[in-house]
Design a protein around this motif. Structure first.
Motif, short mmCIF file in Angstrom:
data_model
loop_
_atom_site.label_atom_id
_atom_site.label_comp_id
_atom_site.label_asym_id
_atom_site.label_seq_id
_atom_site.Cartn_x
_atom_site.Cartn_y
_atom_site.Cartn_z
N GLU A 178 0.83 -1.21 0.00
CA GLU A 178 0.00 0.00 0.00
C GLU A 178 0.86 1.26 0.00
O GLU A 178 0.53 2.24 -0.67
N SER A 179 1.99 1.23 0.70
CA SER A 179 2.88 2.39 0.72
C SER A 179 3.51 2.65 -0.65
O SER A 179 3.95 3.76 -0.94
N LEU A 180 3.53 1.62 -1.50
CA LEU A 180 4.05 1.75 -2.86
C LEU A 180 2.96 2.10 -3.87
O LEU A 180 3.20 2.10 -5.07
N GLY A 181 1.73 2.34 -3.37
CA GLY A 181 0.64 2.74 -4.25
C GLY A 181 -0.27 1.61 -4.69
O GLY A 181 -1.14 1.81 -5.54
N PHE A 182 -0.10 0.42 -4.16
CA PHE A 182 -0.97 -0.69 -4.51
C PHE A 182 -2.26 -0.60 -3.72
O PHE A 182 -2.28 -0.13 -2.58
N GLU A 183 -3.33 -1.08 -4.33
CA GLU A 183 -4.63 -1.13 -3.66
C GLU A 183 -4.99 -2.61 -3.47
O GLU A 183 -4.99 -3.38 -4.44
N ILE A 184 -5.27 -2.99 -2.23
CA ILE A 184 -5.64 -4.37 -1.93
C ILE A 184 -7.03 -4.62 -2.48
O ILE A 184 -7.95 -3.83 -2.29
N ASN A 185 -7.19 -5.74 -3.16
CA ASN A 185 -8.47 -6.12 -3.74
C ASN A 185 -9.51 -6.34 -2.64
O ASN A 185 -9.24 -7.07 -1.69
N PRO A 186 -10.69 -5.74 -2.75
CA PRO A 186 -11.70 -5.90 -1.69
C PRO A 186 -12.27 -7.31 -1.61
O PRO A 186 -12.84 -7.68 -0.58
N TYR A 187 -12.11 -8.12 -2.66
CA TYR A 187 -12.66 -9.48 -2.67
C TYR A 187 -11.63 -10.54 -2.28
O TYR A 187 -11.99 -11.64 -1.92
N ASP A 188 -10.37 -10.19 -2.39
CA ASP A 188 -9.30 -11.12 -2.01
C ASP A 188 -8.16 -10.32 -1.39
O ASP A 188 -7.49 -9.57 -2.08
N PRO A 189 -7.94 -10.48 -0.08
CA PRO A 189 -6.93 -9.67 0.60
C PRO A 189 -5.49 -10.01 0.23
O PRO A 189 -4.56 -9.39 0.74
N CYS A 190 -5.30 -11.00 -0.66
CA CYS A 190 -3.95 -11.37 -1.09
C CYS A 190 -3.73 -11.08 -2.56
O CYS A 190 -2.93 -11.73 -3.24
N VAL A 191 -4.47 -10.10 -3.06
CA VAL A 191 -4.28 -9.61 -4.43
C VAL A 191 -4.25 -8.09 -4.35
O VAL A 191 -5.10 -7.48 -3.68
N ALA A 192 -3.26 -7.48 -5.00
CA ALA A 192 -3.15 -6.03 -4.99
C ALA A 192 -2.83 -5.55 -6.40
O ALA A 192 -2.16 -6.24 -7.17
#
Length: 157
Positions: free
Chosen positions: A117-131
């Protein structure tokens, strides 16, 4: 402590299959990697929310090895056990996650998610292990299972 507090999520089978289909359709660049020594890079809280410290009991020959590596441990060695079967024991405060501890994978998950997230990735709301993130006009997708990552891009970066 509840399961949600100690058990790390992992990428779902559905996400793995869906991202594979997208990667094939878009002819994405794909890289996989393992983060070496992932857990030991992850700091633990010195005291948990209930005021407890995580302590590890080391015994036997490992006590001798630790004392040889760093004599600072010697004053803290105690002898425990029944008469005639006593062995050296050392109690250590744990400050880093260690493989085999229940909370290690969850602590590493939280660290990896925060780093992404600090690198600008957004965690997928349907799978917390996909960004996902857009970098230089290209979409980058990261999916992971504990410390094994698959990184894909819609083009060379």
């Amino acid at each position: 402590m509840g399961r949600e507090e100690v058990s790390s999520p992992t990428v779902s089978t559905e996400s793995t299959l869906l991202t594979a289909v997208i990667e094939a359709h878009e002819c994405r660049e794909v890289a996989v990697c393992d983060i070496p020594n992932a857990f030991i890079q992850t700091e633990m809280e010195r005291v948990d929310k209930d005021g407890h410290r995580t302590i590890m009991r080391v015994r036997g020959v490992l006590v001798d090895i630790l004392c040889q590596l760093d004599p600072v441990y010697k004053p803290y060695v105690v002898w425990e056990g029944k008469q005639g079967k006593q062995q050296k024991v050392l109690y250590l405060h744990i400050t880093r996650a260690i493989y085999g501890m229940l909370v290690s994978s969850m602590l590493f998950y939280k660290k990896l998610s925060a780093d992404l997230e600090s690198l600008g990735f957004e965690i997928n709301p349907y799978d917390p292990c996909v960004a996902n993130a857009i970098k230089r006009g290209k979409q980058i997708t990261v999916s992971w299972h504990v410390d094994d990552l698959k990184v894909t891009s819609s083009g060379k970066l």
